[in-house]
Design an enzyme around this catalytic site. Structure first.
Site: not given
Ligand code: BGC
Length: 766
Positions: A273
């Site tokens: 993530d």
């Molecule tokens: C989130 C993810 C997301 C990623 C990219 C993170 O803050 O937890 O779910 O895909 O950002 O935007």
């Protein structure tokens, strides 16, 4: 011939290639991998960084390059023909910027219903179709991997991201996610199932250590991912932010290699993530193949570890190879000429249809479907400003949202439109005041707007409204999103909301008119204390951009509701087993990752999942607690009878059959749930557990359908921690065919033989 050679030399020169360099797509992955320098490899396993992160578009994972507003891109190595591929959020639709500098075109995406609503359809075919439509937008807007679906377990009602997730039950979560992945990937684009795993709270999400027994991990928190991996073959998995028993999931070889790949057979790529974990070298060693969005520090960590020998080049190569395989199969590498023109009109119809199948009718004292109604009075700010979905990376830049007011108008009702302007101004004023009160931390885009305060019309106005209208509809709205858990205040109706409900109901009942409550919410709220005040309660969830039209289709009876709850609605928040260990109202009310005031508080740094496997209905059943609405519950405008239950187990597959008949007077669909109750054995077992489910087609009055539900016999097993094995106890199993978890219509039994499947002794509690 000469001309062709000249052209290819020019192309090579342009791309910075040296003649003779192997090219991805033409030459084997082995050859390309061999030709990469160490520096190229390390860059390649790290994303290209956060374009725009310090600029005006402060949305996590925004890149202005290639597809503006997409969350990330991979590192290109032009001399080897390795393009940069685009990773973009979900899960309620593609998240990219709707407009681009110096470009008059718009790039809106369809806002589909939230994950929880999709799970509430109990219809895997429908979810697959929604996935197909989403995937078309991903493909046609030039993205390669869609960062969805999200399938963490609804452990507690207050998790701020529950709206993106599916259910308190791993079978519902896994089957829904698998259908979604199949649909999206049918467009030849990838998915990233997230957040693997145990991402069950937003409070201190990047530092929280989830302390969970191996049994609860295997049976509850990992099971949905296991089902998804085995049934849909996602291209990628996104590891989560949190730790599991002391180790960041993105740095856990036990999780990312031993369980995911060795036990489940996952062949794709794992990415972090965004900014997850704290050690790039450990991530690579664990089998977390790609680090997103990529930082200089990670580059240095990996290089240093390669130099001091704590990470070998062979370990790095394993990840590089998987990154190459991902890029090679992407639309970008295949040279797909995307149109930037997905069929938004067709997808608006998909979202409208699918949304109405996930709405759950909670109460109905004879008012729905509306009959002989022409004039409708709507109350509650949200009626005028419907919430399409939650906030954060799961938001979608849609072109419009149909409010309840507009949905009713579209269907030809007379509605109190004159209140619209004042209400929208009231909402905007409160939103502006809220925004102005936020700390200057550059992340104001993420703060979910608190619900607008309600105003209660004066008694004379209410009486006049009750006189002039045939029915009243009150909408209560709730929004939430990434970074924040909800609060206990958000869980209950505010004093003003309750006053509005009581006064509108009194005024309309005084004139012999009925009142319907519509819940435009993303997560569970308290209902037990007020649900009997109005005449009907429709749980509309956050139903995407066509929400108001979908609600109206249910209210008018154009379709009979057939959604059922994928979670329990408890009487009290503290009734849920997990509430004893959840950061309910930590000191700041909400807790933002960048603020550290809450450090040291219980359930902020460490959360002990003391309820073990007893999550959701497993807990309420075990404790024999009353609930407001049980798991699996939902009313219809018609009724169904279940008959001829039969179950057979051939040792490989359990096959269950039941006949469902529409015994009412209108057409409808019924979601049937198959639970199992195990014989007494060595392990403590839940009273019952969902093993399979299905939905009938639309049955005409009187019509019957036999449903066949199957699952592998091995799924009768529980995880025995002492033996570190999945164990099926020998004996007689009872299979319960339920209209909900507390409305079992018929049962059948079957025998199972004892079996034991060993699993690695990993992910232990410390
Ligand atoms: C989130 C993810 C997301 C990623 C990219 C993170 O803050 O937890 O779910 O895909 O950002 O935007």
């Amino acid at each position: 011939m000469k001309k062709a050679m000249l052209i290819s030399a020019a192309v090579l020169a342009l791309a910075g290639c040296k003649a003779g360099d192997p090219q991805l797509g033409k030459d084997s992955i082995d050859k390309v991998l061999k030709a990469m320098t160490l520096e190229e490899k390390v860059h390649f396993v790290i994303g290209t960084g956060m374009a725009g992160a310090s600029g005006e578009s402060a949305v996590v994972g925004a890149t202005k390059k290639i597809v503006p507003g997409a969350a990330g891109t991979t590192y290109p190595v032009e001399r080897l023909g390795i393009p940069s591929i685009v990773l973009a959020d979900g899960p309620a639709g593609l998240r990219i910027d709707p407009t681009r500098e110096g470009d008059e075109n718009t790039y809106y995406c369809t806002h589909f219903p939230i994950g929880t609503l999709l799970a509430s359809t109990w219809n895997q075919e429908l979810v697959e179709n929604v996935g197909k439509a989403m995937g078309e937008e991903v493909h046609e807007y030039g993205a390669d991997v869609y960062l969805a679906p999200a399938l963490n377990i609804h452990r507690n009602p207050l998790n701020g991201r529950n709206f993106e997730y599916y259910s308190e039950d791993p079978v519902v979560a896994g089957k829904t996610a698998a259908a979604y992945v199949r649909g999206v990937q049918s467009n030849d684009v990838g998915t990233s199932i997230k957040h693997f795993a145990y991402n069950n709270q937003e409070t201190n999400r990047t530092g929280n250590n989830a302390v969970i027994s191996p049994r609860a991990q295997r049976e509850i928190y990992l099971k949905g991912f296991e089902i998804t991996v085995k049934e849909s073959d996602p291209w990628t998995v996104m590891s989560s932010y949190n730790k599991i028993n002391g180790t960041y999931t993105s740095q856990s070889k036990d999780l990312l290699t031993t369980v995911l790949r060795d036990e489940w057979g996952f062949k794709g790529l794992v990415m972090t993530d965004w900014y997850g974990g704290d050690n790039g070298a450990e991530q690579i060693a664990a089998g977390n193949d790609m680090l997103q969005p990529g930082t200089d520090l990670q580059y240095e960590q990996i290089m240093a570890a390669l130099q001091d020998g704590s990470l070998s080049e062979a370990e790095l190569d394993v990840c590089v190879r998987r990154c190459l395989e991902l890029v090679a199969r992407s639309p970008k590498a295949r040279g797909y000429a995307y149109s930037n023109k997905p069929d938004l009109k067709a997808h608006a119809a998909v979202t409208r249809q699918s949304a109405l199948e996930g709405m759950v009718l909670l109460e109905n004292k004879g008012v729905l479907p509306l009959k002989d109604v022409k004039n409708v009075a709507v109350f509650g700010c949200t009626s005028f400003d419907f919430i399409a979905g939650g906030t954060g990376s799961g938001n979608v830049n849609r072109a419009y949202t149909v409010s309840l007011l507009d949905g009713l108008k579209n269907a030809g009702f007379n509605v109190n439109e004159s209140d619209k302007e004042a209400t929208l101004k009231h909402i905007a004023d409160e939103a502006a005041a809220f925004k102005a009160s936020l700390p200057d931390d550059g992340l104001s885009a993420f703060y979910p707007m608190p619900r607008p305060s309600e105003f209660v019309p004066a008694p004379a106005r209410l009486a006049a409204s009750a006189q002039a209208n045939d029915v009243a509809i009150i909408t209560f709205g709730r929004n939430s999103g990434e970074f924040f858990d909800r609060t206990s205040a958000d869980f209950v109706l505010s004093a003003k909301e309750r006053e509005l409900l009581d006064k509108v109901t009194a005024a309309f009942h005084a004139k012999g008119k009925k009142v319907v409550v519509v819940l435009n919410i993303g997560g569970v709220i308290e209902t037990a204390s007020w649900k009997n005040v109005p005449d009907a309660v429709l749980l509309a969830w956050q139903a995407g951009q066509e929400g108001g039209n979908s609600v109206t289709d249910i209210l008018t009876g154009a379709k009979s509701p057939s959604g059922k709850l994928p979670m329990t609605f408890p009487v009290n928040l503290m009734d849920a087993g997990s509430s004893a260990n959840f950061p309910i109202d930590s000191e700041t009310g909400v807790y933002f990752t960048n603020r550290r005031e809450d450090v040291g508080q219980k359930d902020v740094d460490v959360t002990k999942y003391e309820e073990g496997i007893y999550v959701g209905y497993r807990w309420f059943d075990k404790k024999e607690l009353p609930v407001s609405y049980p798991f699996g519950y939902g009313l219809s405008y018609t009724t169904f009878a279940y008959s001829a239950p039969a179950v057979a187990n051939d040792g490989k597959t359990v096959t269950a059959r039941v006949t469902v008949q529409n015994t009412g007077s209108v057409a409808g669909k019924e979601a049937v749930q198959l639970y199992v109750s195990a014989p007494a054995g060595t392990l403590d077992k839940p009273v019952k557990e969902l093993k399979a489910y299905g939905k009938t087609k639309e049955l005409a009055p009187g019509e019957s359908q036999e449903l066949t539900l199957t699952f592998p016999t091995s799924e009768l097993a529980s995880f025995d921690e002492e033996a570190s094995a999945w164990k099926v106890d020998a004996g007689t199993y009872t299979f319960l065919f339920g209209a909900s978890s507390r409305d079992i219509r018929c049962t059948a039994t079957a025998e199972a033989a004892a079996s034991e499947t060993p699993a690695h002794r990993v992910l232990l509690m410390k």
